[in-house]
Design an enzyme around this catalytic site. Structure first.
Site, short mmCIF file in Angstrom:
data_model
loop_
_atom_site.label_atom_id
_atom_site.label_comp_id
_atom_site.label_asym_id
_atom_site.label_seq_id
_atom_site.Cartn_x
_atom_site.Cartn_y
_atom_site.Cartn_z
N THR A 119 0.86 -1.19 0.00
CA THR A 119 0.00 0.00 0.00
C THR A 119 0.90 1.23 0.00
OG1 THR A 119 -1.65 -1.22 1.24
CG2 THR A 119 -1.84 1.18 1.28
N PHE A 153 -6.23 -6.35 -1.15
CA PHE A 153 -7.40 -6.08 -0.29
C PHE A 153 -7.68 -7.20 0.70
CE2 PHE A 153 -7.86 -3.52 -4.09
CZ PHE A 153 -8.15 -2.26 -3.56
N GLU A 156 -6.57 -9.78 7.22
CA GLU A 156 -5.97 -10.76 8.12
C GLU A 156 -7.10 -11.52 8.80
OE1 GLU A 156 -2.97 -9.07 10.70
OE2 GLU A 156 -2.16 -7.94 9.01
N LYS A 208 -6.86 1.94 -3.01
CA LYS A 208 -6.57 1.21 -1.77
C LYS A 208 -6.79 2.10 -0.55
CE LYS A 208 -5.08 -1.71 1.18
NZ LYS A 208 -5.87 -2.87 1.58
N CYS A 264 -3.18 -1.80 8.98
CA CYS A 264 -3.63 -1.04 7.80
C CYS A 264 -4.45 0.21 8.11
CB CYS A 264 -4.42 -1.96 6.88
SG CYS A 264 -3.37 -3.24 6.16
N LYS A 325 -7.67 -8.04 15.95
CA LYS A 325 -8.97 -8.62 15.63
C LYS A 325 -8.85 -10.13 15.76
CE LYS A 325 -8.79 -8.99 10.61
NZ LYS A 325 -9.54 -8.72 9.41
N1 LIG Z 1 -1.48 -7.05 6.52
C1 LIG Z 1 -2.58 -6.79 5.80
O1 LIG Z 1 -3.70 -7.17 6.17
C2 LIG Z 1 -2.48 -6.03 4.51
C3 LIG Z 1 -3.59 -6.02 3.63
C4 LIG Z 1 -3.49 -5.32 2.45
C5 LIG Z 1 -2.34 -4.59 2.16
N2 LIG Z 1 -1.29 -4.59 3.04
C6 LIG Z 1 -0.10 -3.85 2.68
O2 LIG Z 1 0.83 -4.78 2.14
C7 LIG Z 1 2.17 -4.42 2.52
C8 LIG Z 1 2.81 -5.56 3.30
O3 LIG Z 1 2.06 -5.74 4.48
P1 LIG Z 1 2.31 -6.98 5.47
O4 LIG Z 1 1.30 -6.86 6.56
O5 LIG Z 1 2.42 -8.21 4.67
O6 LIG Z 1 3.75 -6.58 6.01
P2 LIG Z 1 4.67 -7.39 7.04
O7 LIG Z 1 5.28 -6.38 7.91
O8 LIG Z 1 3.89 -8.53 7.63
O9 LIG Z 1 5.78 -8.04 6.09
C9 LIG Z 1 6.67 -7.29 5.31
C10 LIG Z 1 7.87 -8.17 5.02
O10 LIG Z 1 8.72 -7.47 4.09
C11 LIG Z 1 10.06 -7.76 4.44
N3 LIG Z 1 10.94 -6.76 3.82
C12 LIG Z 1 11.06 -5.45 4.14
N4 LIG Z 1 11.94 -4.84 3.30
C13 LIG Z 1 12.38 -5.79 2.44
C14 LIG Z 1 13.26 -5.79 1.32
N5 LIG Z 1 13.88 -4.68 0.92
N6 LIG Z 1 13.48 -6.95 0.67
C15 LIG Z 1 12.85 -8.08 1.06
N7 LIG Z 1 11.98 -8.14 2.10
C16 LIG Z 1 11.74 -7.01 2.77
C17 LIG Z 1 10.06 -7.78 5.94
O11 LIG Z 1 11.18 -8.47 6.47
C18 LIG Z 1 8.73 -8.50 6.24
O12 LIG Z 1 8.90 -9.88 6.34
C19 LIG Z 1 2.02 -3.13 3.31
O13 LIG Z 1 2.16 -2.05 2.43
C20 LIG Z 1 0.60 -3.18 3.83
O14 LIG Z 1 0.06 -1.91 4.07
C21 LIG Z 1 -1.34 -5.31 4.20
#
Ligand SMILES: NC(=O)c1ccc[n+]([C@@H]2O[C@H](COP(=O)([O-])OP(=O)(O)OC[C@H]3O[C@@H](n4cnc5c(N)ncnc54)[C@H](O)[C@@H]3O)[C@@H](O)[C@H]2O)c1
Length: 442
Positions: A119, A153, A156, A208, A264, A325
């Site tokens: 995002t 979208f 979790e 988003k 998020c 949640k």
């Molecule tokens: N968690 C959700 O429910 C959700 C839903 C939709 C969108 N998003 C978006 O998706 C993105 C990821 O969210 P998430 O919750 O999966 O994040 P997270 O924090 O669970 O995981 C991110 C991962 O990226 C890795 N990382 C960071 N920099 C890196 C790099 N340069 N090279 C390789 N790996 C790297 C970290 O070590 C970590 O394991 C965010 O932008 C978030 O806003 C999250």
């Protein structure tokens, strides 16, 4: 199709497993080496229903690579799914996304479609393009590449099913080749092509934020209504049903509670406010959504101190639910952190229980708070408690044995931050029951 995914968090790992499930060859990378080692041994970094089984069923098509060059070998697409946490000023920190883009530029060896799933503020796809191009220029390489924004979208707690059956897939790109490639990749997920929405990258990035801000706004709106209900003698539970039955409104995201959290909504609302501000617009409604939510997280502690007095020294409260949640172990911005912070700051001891998030709570949000202990079960937590505080609505809290609870609690008092129980039933069971937006017990 051969694809690489950078970032093995909730989004990257679930996406990888779902693409593999559809027969793709998926190579995964993350800078967190311990996380990668665990994944190679089949140990999941996060709790998400169905994820472990899906990863295990698709082991043949999932490679947890040693490094990005290995992952990129003969790939057609590379997804960026790294974190975009909040920066000090409330905006989105896109440094991990840009670092991933630079890494791709340094190591790609054939034409590639680079897809941003993180995002990110509007304009980031352009910055990704520039970052990749700068690295290619530094290598004097004329490899071609395309960039697309593909916001995620999934939720979790139901991430696997959301990813396998998305409501829609949004692709933002000016490149017809990228659009065609991604349409092919996503075809098994969106059999009905109406749900494959193609637009420019800026609109995709904005979609988003708009979606999350709308959902967060509904929650804050309902919490505001709940707080008014409480003061004027109305019951928000009835009001919720009353307005939800209006088809224009519907029932989703109108449950009052002790505030939204997670990785998020809080950060995305603030990031939207921040990049709107950078563009010269003060997003007042969105600022209020965030402010109302921040205030709402203190409502439970206010009810507790109204009942027990401002000094809670010598009192013990059971807290049920820590994760932001149910069905996740994610503690990021969880309401429990504020609730427990308030109670312990007033001198109370908290005995917490959560089916999945106690490890994460101990390691991060509640680390160092020596007024918190952790129970082995929900009943153990309430033993000797002055009151129970329900913060996260896990299913196992829906129908507890109220007789057993009453027998072991010091006072039969429940503060319900998610309005899980029926007030009349609670009265019958002999509990003093406080909920959000529904007046005080007689
Ligand atoms: N968690 C959700 O429910 C959700 C839903 C939709 C969108 N998003 C978006 O998706 C993105 C990821 O969210 P998430 O919750 O999966 O994040 P997270 O924090 O669970 O995981 C991110 C991962 O990226 C890795 N990382 C960071 N920099 C890196 C790099 N340069 N090279 C390789 N790996 C790297 C970290 O070590 C970590 O394991 C965010 O932008 C978030 O806003 C999250």
């Amino acid at each position: 199709m051969k694809i690489a995914i950078i970032g093995m968090g909730y989004v990257g790992l679930v996406t990888a497993a779902c693409f593999a499930e559809m027969g793709n060859d998926v190579r995964c990378v993350d800078t967190d080496e311990k996380r990668m080692e665990n994944l190679r041994r089949g140990v999941m970094p996060v709790f998400e229903p169905g994820l472990e089984a899906l990863v295990s069923a698709n082991r043949d098509r999932l490679t947890f690579a040693q490094n990005l060059p290995e992952a990129l070998q003969s790939c057609e697409a590379c997804f960026i799914a790294v974190g975009t946490p909040m920066n000090g000023a409330g905006g989105a920190d896109v440094s991990h996304v840009l670092e991933a883009a630079r890494e791709i530029g340094r190591h790609m060896t054939q034409p590639l479609c680079i897809v941003d799933k993180s995002t990110v503020p509007v304009g980031t796809a352009k910055r990704v393009r520039q970052a990749v191009q700068a690295e290619l220029d530094a290598r004097s390489s004329n490899l071609s590449f395309m960039v697309a924004a593909n916001p995620e979208f999934l939720k979790e707690g139901s991430a696997v099913s959301d990813c396998l059956k998305p409501d829609r897939v949004i692709i933002g790109t000016g490149s017809p080749e990228a659009a065609a490639l991604l349409k092919e990749l996503y075809a098994p997920f969106v059999m009905n092509s109406e749900y494959f929405l193609l637009m420019d990258a800026e609109s995709a990035e904005m979609t988003k934020y708009a979606a999350n801000a709308m959902l967060a706004a509904r929650i804050s709106f309902m919490n505001e209504i709940a707080n008014i209900c409480e003061r004027v003698g109305a019951d928000v539970n009835k009001v919720r049903v009353g307005i939800g039955s209006d088809r224009r409104i519907g029932f989703q995201f109108i449950y009052p509670g002790c505030g939204y959290g997670g990785s998020c909504f809080p950060k995305d609302v603030r990031a939207l406010v921040s990049f709107a501000q950078d563009a010269g617009y003060e997003a007042r409604l969105l600022q209020a959504v965030d402010e109302v939510n921040a205030r709402q997280k203190h409502v439970i502690a206010e009810k507790v101190t109204a009942r027990f007095g401002p000094d809670l020294a010598g009192r013990k409260f059971a807290v049920w639910g820590l994760s932001f949640k149910p069905d996740t172990d994610d503690m990021r911005e969880a309401a429990s952190l504020t609730v427990i912070g308030d109670l312990t700051a007033a001198g109370a001891h908290v005995e917490a229980y959560d089916p999945k998030a106690m490890g994460a709570a101990r390691e991060s949000g509640l680390k160092g708070n020596d007024r918190v202990s952790y129970a082995g079960s929900k009943y153990e937590a309430v033993r000797g408690a002055d009151a129970l505080v329900l913060v996260t609505e896990w299913k196992e809290f829906r129908s507890p044995d109220f007789y057993e609870m009453k027998e072991h609690m010091k006072h039969p008092v429940i503060f319900d931050g998610r309005n899980q129980y029926d007030a009349a039933q609670m009265e019958k069971h002999g509990f003093e029951y406080y909920q959000i937006g529904a007046g005080r017990p007689a």
